[in-house]
Enzyme design. Structure first.
Site, PDB file in Angstrom:
ATOM      1  CD  GLU A 104      14.569   1.185   9.272  1.00 52.70           C
ATOM      2  OE1 GLU A 104      13.586   1.806   9.222  1.00 52.70           O
ATOM      3  OE2 GLU A 104      15.508   1.264   8.545  1.00 52.70           O
ATOM      4  CB  CYS A 117       4.993  -0.493  12.524  1.00 53.19           C
ATOM      5  SG  CYS A 117       4.935  -1.434  10.878  1.00 53.19           S
ATOM      6  CB  CYS A 124      10.691  -8.038   1.903  1.00 51.23           C
ATOM      7  SG  CYS A 124       8.895  -8.966   1.680  1.00 51.23           S
ATOM      8  CB  CYS A 128       5.823  -4.909  -3.513  1.00 50.93           C
ATOM      9  SG  CYS A 128       4.950  -6.605  -3.004  1.00 50.93           S
ATOM     10  CB  CYS A 131       7.535  -2.170  -0.998  1.00 53.98           C
ATOM     11  SG  CYS A 131       8.057  -2.332   0.684  1.00 53.98           S
ATOM     12  CB  CYS A 352       3.597   2.827   4.707  1.00 56.78           C
ATOM     13  SG  CYS A 352       2.371   2.585   6.066  1.00 56.78           S
TER      14      CYS A 352
HETATM   15  N1  SAH Z   1       4.527  -8.167   3.530  1.00 55.92           N
HETATM   16  C1  SAH Z   1       3.423  -7.772   4.187  1.00 55.92           C
HETATM   17  C2  SAH Z   1       4.036  -6.823   5.321  1.00 55.92           C
HETATM   18  C3  SAH Z   1       4.552  -5.534   4.871  1.00 55.92           C
HETATM   19  S1  SAH Z   1       3.547  -4.110   5.343  1.00 55.92           S
HETATM   20  C4  SAH Z   1       2.475  -7.141   3.124  1.00 55.92           C
HETATM   21  O1  SAH Z   1       2.821  -6.800   2.268  1.00 55.92           O
HETATM   22  O2  SAH Z   1       1.371  -6.881   3.753  1.00 55.92           O
HETATM   23  C5  SAH Z   1       3.539  -3.646   3.838  1.00 55.92           C
HETATM   24  C6  SAH Z   1       2.696  -2.370   3.706  1.00 55.92           C
HETATM   25  O3  SAH Z   1       3.284  -1.216   3.574  1.00 55.92           O
HETATM   26  C7  SAH Z   1       1.844  -2.402   2.455  1.00 55.92           C
HETATM   27  O4  SAH Z   1       0.379  -2.936   2.606  1.00 55.92           O
HETATM   28  C8  SAH Z   1       1.702  -1.061   1.815  1.00 55.92           C
HETATM   29  O5  SAH Z   1       0.535  -0.719   2.392  1.00 55.92           O
HETATM   30  C9  SAH Z   1       2.863  -0.487   2.596  1.00 55.92           C
HETATM   31  N2  SAH Z   1       3.658   0.240   1.581  1.00 55.92           N
HETATM   32  C10 SAH Z   1       4.839  -0.193   1.037  1.00 55.92           C
HETATM   33  N3  SAH Z   1       5.505   0.421   0.229  1.00 55.92           N
HETATM   34  C11 SAH Z   1       4.781   1.676   0.294  1.00 55.92           C
HETATM   35  C12 SAH Z   1       5.005   3.011  -0.059  1.00 55.92           C
HETATM   36  N4  SAH Z   1       6.150   3.142  -0.602  1.00 55.92           N
HETATM   37  N5  SAH Z   1       4.231   4.000   0.423  1.00 55.92           N
HETATM   38  C13 SAH Z   1       3.033   3.708   1.228  1.00 55.92           C
HETATM   39  N6  SAH Z   1       2.864   2.511   1.632  1.00 55.92           N
HETATM   40  C14 SAH Z   1       3.955   1.381   1.218  1.00 55.92           C
END
Ligand code: SAH
Length: 378
Positions: A104, A117, A124, A128, A131, A352
């Site tokens: 996406e 974005c 991934c 985390c 996420c 995000c």
């Molecule tokens: N792997 C990289 C790039 C992915 S960006 C990284 O971790 O930076 C991932 C960003 O998306 C994270 O910094 C977080 O801020 C955001 N993110 C992930 N899951 C989220 C969620 N459920 N709600 C809000 N932000 C989220």
């Protein structure tokens, strides 16, 4: 989408895709065939700046060379299989790759900029806990062509909207995946984003976001001037281990040292964006804020507070607005530049952490999440 038909030349998947090369790569390619290296700038300009994907239309290149390119190379990008615009103007595309995986890309218009974005991997591997991309598991790295195609397509489709001021002015590698674990392809794509013959974005307008792959932070700092965002989410190792498992490998002390080294290498005065997703009752207390202040002390920083975007089965809740504001105030009162990121595009699952695409998981992670549900149904 008639204007986006790509000249594929009916060549096989192994044939060199010109979109996989940055200008440097094209220079090497042309020198090897005894051509002048400035051919590389011309081809980059046709492909990326003018949007011409058919080599036969590259009129400042000799017919003989065009024919050679036509027989030896191809120009190929993923196909758009979904395109939706949110009530707030955020637009999301789902791209289908040749192997059937989907990733996406999201465009977020704001008053003074338009941010794209971009995804860097199919799924991934970092897992985390908050996420949804992580839940999908991991399949593979995106190629340079698959990364830069997201910029190519979005740039054209946003222009077609013909809305005043709407453009891709910024790119953030904050979509699906961990960009620093797909190092070479990401570096080549970033080269193209910043190349004046391609997208010409300044170093302040391209951001690579990482969960903290320390050795790769050092390497990218050696190679590129660009903005770095670090997904912090906790200022204490124990808590961060539970949110970002990568912290076990690169704990906060090492991560912050890498941030300092990165800043020292940048040519222009620069700062690091620290992303911090606020999770209700998990990492949003006054004490968490105070620890964060201590942690980033001495590093030129922008703190990006992100209200958690919920998804089914996450087990987390969004911090109440009052909590977010209180957290913000503690940081701001301590003199930290802090912003609260507005949630955008959540009505089309473009916010995000909501990007899931369609991942043929090879890490078998999704099964871990699916099994209990199956168990409950029986
Ligand atoms: N792997 C990289 C790039 C992915 S960006 C990284 O971790 O930076 C991932 C960003 O998306 C994270 O910094 C977080 O801020 C955001 N993110 C992930 N899951 C989220 C969620 N459920 N709600 C809000 N932000 C989220």
């Amino acid at each position: 989408m008639r204007s986006l038909i790509v000249q594929d030349n009916h060549l096989s998947a192994e044939t060199l895709n010109l979109l996989d090369l940055d200008r440097q790569g094209l220079e090497t390619y042309f020198s090897a065939m005894g051509e002048k290296s400035f051919r590389a700038s011309q081809v980059v300009q046709w492909l990326h700046q003018k949007g011409i994907l058919d080599v036969q239309q590259m009129t400042n290149i000799s017919q003989a060379l065009r024919d050679r390119l036509q027989s030896e190379t191809r120009v190929h990008m993923p196909e758009i299989v979904y395109d939706a615009t949110s009530s707030d103007g955020t637009r999301k595309w789902v791209l289908q790759l040749d192997d059937g995986n989907r990733v996406e890309t999201v465009y977020i218009p704001e008053d003074d900029r338009g941010t794209l974005c971009v995804s860097s991997q199919v799924g991934c591997a970092l897992d985390c806990s908050f996420c949804s991309t992580g839940r999908q598991g991991f399949n593979r790295n995106l190629t340079t062509a698959e990364i830069i195609s997201q910029v190519w397509l979005a740039t054209r489709l946003i222009d077609e909207e013909k809305k005043p001021g709407r453009k891709v002015t910024n790119v953030v590698l904050m979509g699906m995946g961990e960009p620093l674990l797909n190092f070479d392809n990401v570096v080549r794509a970033v080269h193209l984003m910043m190349d004046d013959f391609a997208y010409g974005l300044s170093k302040r307008r391209v951001t690579v976001s990482t969960a903290g792959v320390v050795p790769a932070m050092d390497r990218i700092g050696d190679l590129l001037d660009m903005r770095l965002a670090v997904s912090l989410h906790a200022a204490d190792d124990e808590l961060r281990n539970s949110l970002v498992p990568l912290n076990g490998k690169y704990p906060l002390r090492e991560l912050m040292a890498a941030c300092r080294r990165f800043i020292d290498k940048q040519n222009v005065r620069s700062r690091i964006t620290f992303e911090y997703v606020l999770l209700d009752g998990v990492n949003d207390s006054d004490l968490d804020a105070q620890q964060l202040i201590k942690l980033v002390k001495g590093i030129p920083a922008l703190i990006n507070l992100i209200p958690f975007n919920p998804f089914t089965g996450s087990g987390y809740k969004t911090s109440p607005r009052k909590r977010v504001e209180r957290f913000y105030k503690i940081l701001a009162d301590a003199g930290l530049t802090t912003v609260i990121r507005r949630t955008r595009g959540d009505d089309i699952d473009a916010a995000c952490g909501q990007l899931v695409g369609q991942v043929k998981d090879r890490s078998r992670r999704h099964r871990r999440f699916e099994e209990p549900r199956i168990g409950m149904q029986t």
